[in-house]
Design a protein around this motif. Structure first.
Motif, PDB file in Angstrom:
ATOM      1  N   TYR A  87       0.826  -1.217   0.000  1.00  3.10           N
ATOM      2  CA  TYR A  87       0.000   0.000   0.000  1.00  3.10           C
ATOM      3  C   TYR A  87       0.860   1.266   0.000  1.00  3.10           C
ATOM      4  CZ  TYR A  87       0.760  -0.830   5.012  1.00  3.10           C
ATOM      5  OH  TYR A  87       1.319  -1.097   6.231  1.00  3.10           O
ATOM      6  N   LEU A  88       2.074   1.178   0.576  1.00  2.00           N
ATOM      7  CA  LEU A  88       2.982   2.329   0.533  1.00  2.00           C
ATOM      8  C   LEU A  88       3.612   2.454  -0.846  1.00  2.00           C
ATOM      9  CD1 LEU A  88       4.427   4.638   2.009  1.00  2.00           C
ATOM     10  CD2 LEU A  88       6.162   2.990   2.753  1.00  2.00           C
ATOM     11  N   LYS A  89       3.896   1.329  -1.457  1.00  2.00           N
ATOM     12  CA  LYS A  89       4.498   1.303  -2.789  1.00  2.00           C
ATOM     13  C   LYS A  89       3.579   1.942  -3.827  1.00  2.00           C
ATOM     14  CE  LYS A  89       6.716  -2.477  -3.776  1.00  2.00           C
ATOM     15  NZ  LYS A  89       7.006  -3.879  -4.177  1.00  2.00           N
ATOM     16  N   ASN A  90       2.280   1.909  -3.562  1.00  2.00           N
ATOM     17  CA  ASN A  90       1.304   2.380  -4.540  1.00  2.00           C
ATOM     18  C   ASN A  90       0.966   3.860  -4.439  1.00  2.00           C
ATOM     19  OD1 ASN A  90       1.056  -0.141  -5.750  1.00  2.00           O
ATOM     20  ND2 ASN A  90      -0.545  -0.806  -4.330  1.00  2.00           N
ATOM     21  N   ILE A  91       1.591   4.614  -3.518  1.00  2.00           N
ATOM     22  CA  ILE A  91       1.318   6.050  -3.478  1.00  2.00           C
ATOM     23  C   ILE A  91       2.057   6.732  -4.626  1.00  2.00           C
ATOM     24  CG2 ILE A  91       0.986   5.970  -0.976  1.00  2.00           C
ATOM     25  CD1 ILE A  91       3.665   7.430  -0.646  1.00  2.00           C
ATOM     26  N   SER A  92       1.734   7.979  -4.885  1.00  2.00           N
ATOM     27  CA  SER A  92       2.258   8.663  -6.068  1.00  2.00           C
ATOM     28  C   SER A  92       3.774   8.860  -6.028  1.00  2.00           C
ATOM     29  CB  SER A  92       1.562  10.018  -6.242  1.00  2.00           C
ATOM     30  OG  SER A  92       1.735  10.819  -5.086  1.00  2.00           O
ATOM     31  N   ALA A  93       4.338   9.037  -4.848  1.00  2.00           N
ATOM     32  CA  ALA A  93       5.795   9.216  -4.744  1.00  2.00           C
ATOM     33  C   ALA A  93       6.313   8.405  -3.556  1.00  2.00           C
ATOM     34  CB  ALA A  93       6.141  10.679  -4.569  1.00  2.00           C
ATOM     35  N   PRO A  94       6.358   7.080  -3.695  1.00  2.00           N
ATOM     36  CA  PRO A  94       6.810   6.252  -2.571  1.00  2.00           C
ATOM     37  C   PRO A  94       8.297   6.445  -2.299  1.00  2.00           C
ATOM     38  CG  PRO A  94       6.597   4.911  -4.535  1.00  2.00           C
ATOM     39  CD  PRO A  94       6.054   6.265  -4.885  1.00  2.00           C
ATOM     40  N   PRO A  95       8.700   6.328  -1.055  1.00  2.00           N
ATOM     41  CA  PRO A  95      10.135   6.415  -0.760  1.00  2.00           C
ATOM     42  C   PRO A  95      10.861   5.202  -1.330  1.00  2.00           C
ATOM     43  CG  PRO A  95       8.914   5.793   1.210  1.00  2.00           C
ATOM     44  CD  PRO A  95       7.900   6.137   0.166  1.00  2.00           C
ATOM     45  N   VAL A  96      11.971   5.437  -1.976  1.00  2.00           N
ATOM     46  CA  VAL A  96      12.762   4.351  -2.535  1.00  2.00           C
ATOM     47  C   VAL A  96      13.377   3.520  -1.418  1.00  2.00           C
ATOM     48  CG1 VAL A  96      14.944   3.913  -3.742  1.00  2.00           C
ATOM     49  CG2 VAL A  96      13.228   5.406  -4.760  1.00  2.00           C
ATOM     50  N   ALA A  97      13.678   4.169  -0.308  1.00  2.00           N
ATOM     51  CA  ALA A  97      14.222   3.469   0.856  1.00  2.00           C
ATOM     52  C   ALA A  97      13.777   4.181   2.124  1.00  2.00           C
ATOM     53  CB  ALA A  97      15.744   3.414   0.782  1.00  2.00           C
ATOM     54  N   ILE A  98      13.547   3.407   3.164  1.00  2.00           N
ATOM     55  CA  ILE A  98      13.237   3.988   4.470  1.00  2.00           C
ATOM     56  C   ILE A  98      14.156   3.368   5.515  1.00  2.00           C
ATOM     57  CG2 ILE A  98      10.855   4.741   4.109  1.00  2.00           C
ATOM     58  CD1 ILE A  98       9.855   2.152   5.160  1.00  2.00           C
ATOM     59  N   TYR A  99      14.607   4.202   6.429  1.00  2.21           N
ATOM     60  CA  TYR A  99      15.458   3.747   7.519  1.00  2.21           C
ATOM     61  C   TYR A  99      14.561   3.366   8.690  1.00  2.21           C
ATOM     62  CZ  TYR A  99      18.979   6.004   4.657  1.00  2.21           C
ATOM     63  OH  TYR A  99      19.787   6.361   3.607  1.00  2.21           O
ATOM     64  N   TYR A 100      14.963   2.345   9.431  1.00  3.23           N
ATOM     65  CA  TYR A 100      14.092   1.920  10.527  1.00  3.23           C
ATOM     66  C   TYR A 100      14.878   1.349  11.696  1.00  3.23           C
ATOM     67  CZ  TYR A 100      14.608  -3.023   9.135  1.00  3.23           C
ATOM     68  OH  TYR A 100      15.102  -4.272   8.857  1.00  3.23           O
ATOM     69  N   ARG A 101      14.221   1.379  12.845  1.00  4.61           N
ATOM     70  CA  ARG A 101      14.669   0.701  14.062  1.00  4.61           C
ATOM     71  C   ARG A 101      13.438   0.072  14.683  1.00  4.61           C
ATOM     72  NH1 ARG A 101      18.063   4.691  17.757  1.00  4.61           N
ATOM     73  NH2 ARG A 101      18.530   2.717  18.814  1.00  4.61           N
ATOM     74  N   GLY A 102      13.507  -1.218  14.946  1.00  2.00           N
ATOM     75  CA  GLY A 102      12.358  -1.906  15.509  1.00  2.00           C
ATOM     76  C   GLY A 102      11.996  -3.141  14.707  1.00  2.00           C
ATOM     77  N   ASP A 103      10.717  -3.506  14.760  1.00  2.95           N
ATOM     78  CA  ASP A 103      10.223  -4.745  14.167  1.00  2.95           C
ATOM     79  C   ASP A 103       9.407  -4.477  12.902  1.00  2.95           C
ATOM     80  OD1 ASP A 103       9.295  -7.259  13.590  1.00  2.95           O
ATOM     81  OD2 ASP A 103       8.362  -7.609  15.538  1.00  2.95           O
ATOM     82  N   LEU A 104       9.897  -4.937  11.759  1.00  5.77           N
ATOM     83  CA  LEU A 104       9.207  -4.703  10.481  1.00  5.77           C
ATOM     84  C   LEU A 104       7.860  -5.411  10.380  1.00  5.77           C
ATOM     85  CD1 LEU A 104      11.988  -4.843   7.726  1.00  5.77           C
ATOM     86  CD2 LEU A 104      10.665  -2.853   8.457  1.00  5.77           C
ATOM     87  N   LYS A 105       7.611  -6.387  11.255  1.00  5.42           N
ATOM     88  CA  LYS A 105       6.338  -7.116  11.196  1.00  5.42           C
ATOM     89  C   LYS A 105       5.142  -6.180  11.388  1.00  5.42           C
ATOM     90  CE  LYS A 105       8.225 -11.513  12.864  1.00  5.42           C
ATOM     91  NZ  LYS A 105       8.230 -12.491  13.987  1.00  5.42           N
TER      92      LYS A 105
END
Length: 357
Positions: A87-105
């Motif tokens: 659902y994030l990939k389908n927005i008009s300008a999705p981020p090519v990469a996101i930085y994260y800390r935590g649980d991707l689940k």
């Protein structure tokens, strides 16, 4: 290997997601090929300063930059990863990469964003607590921006009842802004996810907050504006959500108060649905119940006593409660306010209280 080059591209163009997407599309999302074979001709109309920045950063060692990222304990999720939310990939300008800390689940859960003013009122606190409590027990995540006011209050209240959180920052994840929310950020990492499009060592910058708001809207299936004046940044999030066909809700308030003008305008313009109960959002999203344990905040001995009295004497006046409990009036009022915020009791006028559970 792809993560290394996605990182160096994101580090270079984190404030220009559309341009970065355009460049990578020309190389079939092969960031290494794009980095090594970049040609300014594919970016017609791009500012000279941006092209100079790309050329300058291409002299940097991508592997060394990526190693610095790992040392900070920050990971990267790329748009080519199977874990990247559809659902994030389908927005008009999705981020090519996101930085994260935590649980991707947490990204696999349906998410509801709660946003609003940084100058939260008592009514705003009451509203957010009511909405969050009504979401208790549903299999979802809460998204917000870790800012002062509505954002932080929504994070805190939802964590209390076991709802996993996603906090979206405008700055790099090696620092927390505002710094007063460091402990809150740590709690979110333990029970969810901290994410940002900004690479580490990127300070808070004014132009990044609207970009951050777009990410909040993109991560959520529904956005609730709990309290917002006419020029609130939360309205930017609502506009993004509306343009991306997300469900948008706004909580009404006092028609004479500046605090609610933004919410009322959203409703009047039909960009948001008037919201009084979270059950409307639950129904619209068809959320599953029972996947999360319901946690109830433990009452103090004084609050348990007050609640028993109100249940027996409803409505119970402040003076009666003071006489029976022998709690000093200033302390009693504090307890009553906290219980009202927890949606356990309600002041029906004239300092008369009834139970609402």
């Amino acid at each position: 290997m792809d993560e290394i080059y996605f990182h160096i591209w994101q580090k270079t163009l984190y404030g220009s997601p559309k341009l970065l997407m355009h460049i990578l599309k020309n190389f079939n999302f092969d960031p290494k090929a794009a980095w090594r074979n970049f040609d300014p001709k594919i970016t017609t109309g791009t500012k000279k300063e941006t092209l100079e920045l790309i050329q300058k950063n291409r002299e940097e060692d991508p592997i060394k930059s990526y190693e610095e990222l790992k040392k900070l304990g920050i990971k990267i999720l790329t748009i080519t990863s199977p874990l990247y939310p559809e659902y994030l990939k389908n927005i008009s300008a999705p981020p090519v990469a996101i930085y994260y800390r935590g649980d991707l689940k947490v990204l696999q859960k349906p998410a509801i964003a709660i946003v609003g003013t940084r100058k939260i009122s008592f009514y705003g606190q009451k509203t957010v607590r009511k909405i969050v409590n009504e979401l208790s027990g549903y299999d979802l995540a809460l998204v917000s921006g870790l800012a002062y006011g509505i954002d932080a209050f929504a994070h805190k209240e939802s964590l209390k009842i076991g709802i996993p959180n996603i906090a979206v920052l405008a700055n790099g994840l090696d620092q927390i802004y505002p710094s007063e929310h460091i402990d809150l950020a740590k709690e979110i990492i333990k029970n969810g996810l901290l994410i940002s499009e900004s690479p580490p060592r990127t300070p808070s910058q004014k132009f990044m907050f609207p970009i951050r708001n777009r990410l909040i809207a993109g991560l959520a299936q529904a956005v609730i504006v709990a309290e917002a004046p006419e020029r609130s940044g939360a309205l930017i999030t609502a506009e993004y959500a509306f343009s991306e066909n997300r469900l948008v809700y706004a909580v009404p308030g006092d028609i004479d108060s500046y605090r609610h003008v933004g919410c009322h305008n959203l409703i009047k313009s039909q960009k948001a649905v008037l919201l009084t109960h979270a059950k409307d959002v639950v129904k619209d999203l068809n959320l599953a119940f029972g996947s999360l344990p319901i946690k109830c905040k433990k009452l103090s001995k004084e609050q348990e006593l007050i609640l028993r009295i109100i249940e027996k004497r409803s409505p119970a006046h402040l003076s009666s409660l003071e006489a029976i409990t022998r709690i000093p009036q200033c302390n009693l009022i504090e307890e009553l306010m906290e219980m009202e915020l927890s949606c356990l009791i309600k002041n029906i006028g004239g300092m008369n209280y009834v139970c609402v559970r």
